[in-house]
Design a protein around this motif. Structure first.
Motif, mmCIF file in Angstrom:
data_model
loop_
_atom_site.group_PDB
_atom_site.id
_atom_site.type_symbol
_atom_site.label_atom_id
_atom_site.label_comp_id
_atom_site.label_asym_id
_atom_site.label_seq_id
_atom_site.Cartn_x
_atom_site.Cartn_y
_atom_site.Cartn_z
ATOM 1 N N ARG A 1 14.908 -12.671 -19.619
ATOM 2 C CA ARG A 1 13.863 -11.659 -19.786
ATOM 3 C C ARG A 1 13.524 -11.472 -21.264
ATOM 4 O O ARG A 1 12.360 -11.349 -21.646
ATOM 5 N N ALA A 2 14.564 -11.421 -22.092
ATOM 6 C CA ALA A 2 14.339 -11.263 -23.530
ATOM 7 C C ALA A 2 13.549 -12.436 -24.089
ATOM 8 O O ALA A 2 12.590 -12.260 -24.854
ATOM 9 N N LEU A 3 13.944 -13.643 -23.697
ATOM 10 C CA LEU A 3 13.237 -14.832 -24.164
ATOM 11 C C LEU A 3 11.800 -14.849 -23.672
ATOM 12 O O LEU A 3 10.872 -15.199 -24.416
ATOM 13 N N LEU A 4 11.587 -14.442 -22.426
ATOM 14 C CA LEU A 4 10.234 -14.418 -21.861
ATOM 15 C C LEU A 4 9.331 -13.462 -22.625
ATOM 16 O O LEU A 4 8.184 -13.802 -22.970
ATOM 17 N N ILE A 5 9.822 -12.249 -22.930
ATOM 18 C CA ILE A 5 9.000 -11.273 -23.643
ATOM 19 C C ILE A 5 8.654 -11.765 -25.043
ATOM 20 O O ILE A 5 7.517 -11.636 -25.509
ATOM 21 N N ILE A 6 9.632 -12.361 -25.722
ATOM 22 C CA ILE A 6 9.362 -12.894 -27.065
ATOM 23 C C ILE A 6 8.295 -13.985 -27.004
ATOM 24 O O ILE A 6 7.363 -14.016 -27.816
ATOM 25 N N LEU A 7 8.416 -14.866 -26.009
ATOM 26 C CA LEU A 7 7.424 -15.939 -25.859
ATOM 27 C C LEU A 7 6.040 -15.377 -25.540
ATOM 28 O O LEU A 7 5.027 -15.880 -26.034
ATOM 29 N N LEU A 8 5.980 -14.324 -24.728
ATOM 30 C CA LEU A 8 4.702 -13.706 -24.401
ATOM 31 C C LEU A 8 4.064 -13.077 -25.638
ATOM 32 O O LEU A 8 2.849 -13.166 -25.843
ATOM 33 N N TYR A 9 4.885 -12.428 -26.460
ATOM 34 C CA TYR A 9 4.361 -11.873 -27.711
ATOM 35 C C TYR A 9 3.768 -12.974 -28.579
ATOM 36 O O TYR A 9 2.669 -12.843 -29.127
ATOM 37 N N VAL A 10 4.505 -14.058 -28.725
ATOM 38 C CA VAL A 10 4.035 -15.171 -29.554
ATOM 39 C C VAL A 10 2.745 -15.756 -28.983
ATOM 40 O O VAL A 10 1.805 -16.084 -29.730
ATOM 41 N N LEU A 11 2.663 -15.871 -27.657
ATOM 42 C CA LEU A 11 1.472 -16.428 -27.022
ATOM 43 C C LEU A 11 0.253 -15.536 -27.251
ATOM 44 O O LEU A 11 -0.838 -16.032 -27.583
ATOM 45 N N VAL A 12 0.413 -14.229 -27.076
ATOM 46 C CA VAL A 12 -0.699 -13.298 -27.301
ATOM 47 C C VAL A 12 -1.163 -13.367 -28.758
ATOM 48 O O VAL A 12 -2.370 -13.406 -29.044
ATOM 49 N N VAL A 13 -0.216 -13.394 -29.682
ATOM 50 C CA VAL A 13 -0.557 -13.483 -31.096
ATOM 51 C C VAL A 13 -1.309 -14.778 -31.387
ATOM 52 O O VAL A 13 -2.341 -14.776 -32.077
ATOM 53 N N PHE A 14 -0.826 -15.887 -30.836
ATOM 54 C CA PHE A 14 -1.449 -17.184 -31.102
ATOM 55 C C PHE A 14 -2.884 -17.234 -30.565
ATOM 56 O O PHE A 14 -3.806 -17.656 -31.277
ATOM 57 N N LEU B 1 -8.534 -6.872 -30.673
ATOM 58 C CA LEU B 1 -7.458 -6.078 -31.268
ATOM 59 C C LEU B 1 -7.059 -4.923 -30.347
ATOM 60 O O LEU B 1 -5.875 -4.569 -30.282
ATOM 61 N N CYS B 2 -8.018 -4.335 -29.638
ATOM 62 C CA CYS B 2 -7.684 -3.294 -28.652
ATOM 63 C C CYS B 2 -6.761 -3.850 -27.576
ATOM 64 O O CYS B 2 -5.773 -3.204 -27.186
ATOM 65 N N PHE B 3 -7.081 -5.035 -27.085
ATOM 66 C CA PHE B 3 -6.226 -5.678 -26.077
ATOM 67 C C PHE B 3 -4.831 -5.932 -26.651
ATOM 68 O O PHE B 3 -3.827 -5.679 -25.982
ATOM 69 N N ASP B 4 -4.792 -6.414 -27.887
ATOM 70 C CA ASP B 4 -3.497 -6.692 -28.515
ATOM 71 C C ASP B 4 -2.667 -5.422 -28.651
ATOM 72 O O ASP B 4 -1.456 -5.428 -28.382
ATOM 73 N N MET B 5 -3.294 -4.334 -29.082
ATOM 74 C CA MET B 5 -2.573 -3.081 -29.252
ATOM 75 C C MET B 5 -2.021 -2.581 -27.921
ATOM 76 O O MET B 5 -0.866 -2.155 -27.824
ATOM 77 N N LEU B 6 -2.857 -2.635 -26.889
ATOM 78 C CA LEU B 6 -2.420 -2.176 -25.571
ATOM 79 C C LEU B 6 -1.325 -3.077 -25.018
ATOM 80 O O LEU B 6 -0.307 -2.603 -24.492
ATOM 81 N N ALA B 7 -1.504 -4.395 -25.144
ATOM 82 C CA ALA B 7 -0.507 -5.338 -24.633
ATOM 83 C C ALA B 7 0.826 -5.157 -25.343
ATOM 84 O O ALA B 7 1.891 -5.134 -24.699
ATOM 85 N N SER C 1 -4.935 -14.745 -29.831
ATOM 86 C CA SER C 1 -5.809 -13.824 -30.562
ATOM 87 C C SER C 1 -6.119 -14.367 -31.955
ATOM 88 O O SER C 1 -7.246 -14.227 -32.452
ATOM 89 N N TRP C 2 -5.124 -14.954 -32.582
ATOM 90 C CA TRP C 2 -5.322 -15.548 -33.912
ATOM 91 C C TRP C 2 -6.368 -16.648 -33.873
ATOM 92 O O TRP C 2 -7.214 -16.747 -34.765
ATOM 93 N N LEU C 3 -6.361 -17.468 -32.806
ATOM 94 C CA LEU C 3 -7.356 -18.526 -32.669
ATOM 95 C C LEU C 3 -8.773 -17.965 -32.637
ATOM 96 O O LEU C 3 -9.700 -18.542 -33.225
ATOM 97 N N VAL C 4 -8.956 -16.831 -31.943
ATOM 98 C CA VAL C 4 -10.285 -16.218 -31.864
ATOM 99 C C VAL C 4 -10.754 -15.797 -33.254
ATOM 100 O O VAL C 4 -11.919 -16.012 -33.628
ATOM 101 N N PHE C 5 -9.863 -15.208 -34.033
ATOM 102 C CA PHE C 5 -10.245 -14.772 -35.385
ATOM 103 C C PHE C 5 -10.541 -15.960 -36.292
ATOM 104 O O PHE C 5 -11.510 -15.938 -37.066
ATOM 105 N N VAL C 6 -9.724 -16.994 -36.214
ATOM 106 C CA VAL C 6 -9.948 -18.185 -37.032
ATOM 107 C C VAL C 6 -11.269 -18.840 -36.647
ATOM 108 O O VAL C 6 -12.017 -19.327 -37.512
ATOM 109 N N ALA C 7 -11.577 -18.852 -35.337
ATOM 110 C CA ALA C 7 -12.840 -19.429 -34.878
ATOM 111 C C ALA C 7 -14.049 -18.667 -35.420
ATOM 112 O O ALA C 7 -15.143 -19.228 -35.538
#
Length: 492
Positions: free
Chosen positions: A402-415, A461-467, A417-423
């Motif tokens: 569970r801990a590993l899954l949550i960390i991976l989900l955080y990294v995925l959401v960040v990645f 960013l709203c989605f990121d904050m809520l997630a 969202s980051w792609l959208v900003f870079v685009a």
């Protein structure tokens, strides 16, 4: 287990249960939103009272009939997740129009401000706050305060089926307690701790600054690890001394609140040992010290010399590690190494059961234990039995994955969202910093969050904050079709 068997066992949420508890939470939100209405009157801004009345009157009218529905106390886990997520969504929607109207913003900007508030993030698209009414500034800080309390209390709903996390948060006093009754016991304990911390913060900041209103606003934002300030320069307005007082309480808010309760009920000799034995608290202090050291190394020599640089690094590290987001100077001037150091600090965050964001230090400890276990088993005989432990407790495989899954989900959401900003053409490091700050509910900004930011990116960013605030997994449960459609359990 085959997919067909999983479908057979799975139950969609029950509408009556969802509507009942959303009705109850709606009335609670209406009562909480009545405080800014009273504040406007007390602060001599009664002309603004009708604006603050809307998030009180509308929820009462809509939610009172729902709260009277008959529904079972025992909730399914997907119902608990959904109620947690929707409580933050509805709370933000309720305050979005008043914040937009009083802040002179569009509704999207008002929604951004409200989501940032209730998720205790602190990002803002306002160009200035010093020309805003005091009741507006209080409403933002109050939104963060009860948002911080809400996530700590409702975290039991998220973690009660996960043995290690439930033990970290509380020990259930009666084996037959339901989610609702055990959450109520937990809430009473936490509210007492939260109120004491808040009152102590108000008194200490008032003594340090002589500014009663500023002390109230910053105390609410500090203990909730929110970070909204009543000054454009944030804590830079007061300087390093008062900033240190504010951030000390922010760091206290990043400690698991149940830990204070347990220490308080120990005798005076055992209480320090209870605090010292807590692995998350030790890691919180160690991570703050490490971040301070790295920032101090990257910082260019300032006018005050190495000592002033170290003090600035410490305050910034406390702000990032506690996920509060107060700043003493614009972060756009920092070099990339400092921004990446802060991003790592923000992503880890504070303790489980605290108001802090991030993926939580307990999960980082579990990840480190998992790595330690793999290395130990690689060097041990094949027949050796090595059990992972943390603070003397045996770790279940479920705790680890569970801990590993949550960390991976955080990294995925960040990645993503980051792609959208870079685009959209934003600098890669600045975009990463901003997205991590939103997802970890911190509020430090590299300058991207501003009035001119594209509406789509504000919603990202709203989605990121809520997630980030609801631990991502809860949001995935709400978005999963099986939560809403399919066979439903008996209502009783």
């Amino acid at each position: 287990m085959a997919n067909g068997q999983i479908d057979t066992l799975r139950h969609a949420l029950r509408w009556r249960v969802l509507l009942k508890y959303l009705g109850v939470l709606g009335l609670v939100l209406a009562a909480l939103d009545a405080v800014p209405l009273l504040a406007a009157i007390v602060l001599g801004e009664a002309v603004l009272a009708p604006v603050f009345a809307m998030p009180v009157v509308v929820p009462v009218v809509l939610c009172l009939p729902l709260a009277r529905l008959q529904a079972p106390q025992r909730l399914q886990l997907n119902e608990a997740f959904t109620i947690v997520v929707l409580s933050f969504v509805l709370g933000a929607l309720a305050m979005s129009w008043p914040l937009a109207a009083l802040g002179g913003q569009t509704w999207v900007d008002g929604l951004f401000e409200a989501v940032s508030g209730i998720t205790t993030t602190g990002l803002s698209t306002l160009a200035t706050v010093e020309d805003k009414p005091q009741s507006f500034l209080f409403a933002r800080a109050w939104l963060q305060w009860y948002g911080g309390l809400g996530i700590v209390v409702l975290s039991l709903a998220l973690f009660m089926h996960n043995g290690l996390f439930a033990r970290q948060l509380m020990e259930t006093e009666a084996a037959g307690e339901t989610l609702v009754s055990s959450t109520w016991v937990y809430a009473r304990r936490i509210l007492a701790v939260y109120a004491v911390l808040t009152m102590a913060a108000v008194a200490a900041i008032w003594l340090a600054t002589g500014d009663a209103f500023g002390a109230l606003v910053h105390a609410l934002a500090a203990v909730s690890t929110g970070g909204f300030s009543s000054f454009d320069a944030s804590l830079g307005h007061w300087g390093a001394g008062p900033a240190g007082v504010v951030l000390a309480f922010a760091l206290l808010g990043a400690v698991a609140l149940p830990l204070y309760h347990r220490a308080w009920h120990e005798d005076r000799w055992r209480a320090p040992r209870t605090l010292a034995r807590d692995a998350e608290l030790r890691l919180l202090l160690a991570a703050t010290a490490l971040t301070t050291g790295l920032l101090w190394l990257w910082m260019p020599a300032g006018e005050g010399g190495a000592g002033a640089n170290l003090a600035d690094a410490l305050l910034l590290a406390m702000s990032a590690q506690s996920t509060t987001g107060f700043a003493l100077e614009p972060l756009a001037t920092l070099d990339d190494a400092s921004k990446l150091t802060l991003a790592a600090s923000m992503l880890a965050g504070g303790s489980v059961g605290s108001t802090a964001g991030g993926f939580k230090l307990l999960r980082l400890l579990l990840l480190l234990r998992m790595l330690q276990l793999v290395l130990a088993r690689a060097a041990a005989p094949r027949h050796a039995v090595i059990e992972p432990r943390l603070d003397g407790r045996r770790l279940d495989d479920e705790d680890l994955w569970r801990a590993l899954l949550i960390i991976l989900l955080y990294v995925l959401v960040v990645f993503l969202s980051w792609l959208v900003f870079v685009a959209h053409g934003y600098d890669g490091v600045d975009a990463l910093f901003e997205v991590v700050s939103a997802t970890a509910t911190v509020g430090l900004s590299a300058g991207i969050a501003r009035p001119e930011l594209e509406p789509l990116l504000k919603l990202v960013l709203c989605f990121d904050m809520l997630a980030g605030r609801v631990e991502i997994f809860a949001l995935l449960v709400v978005l999963h079709p099986g939560t809403w459609f399919g066979k439903r359990a008996e209502a009783a």
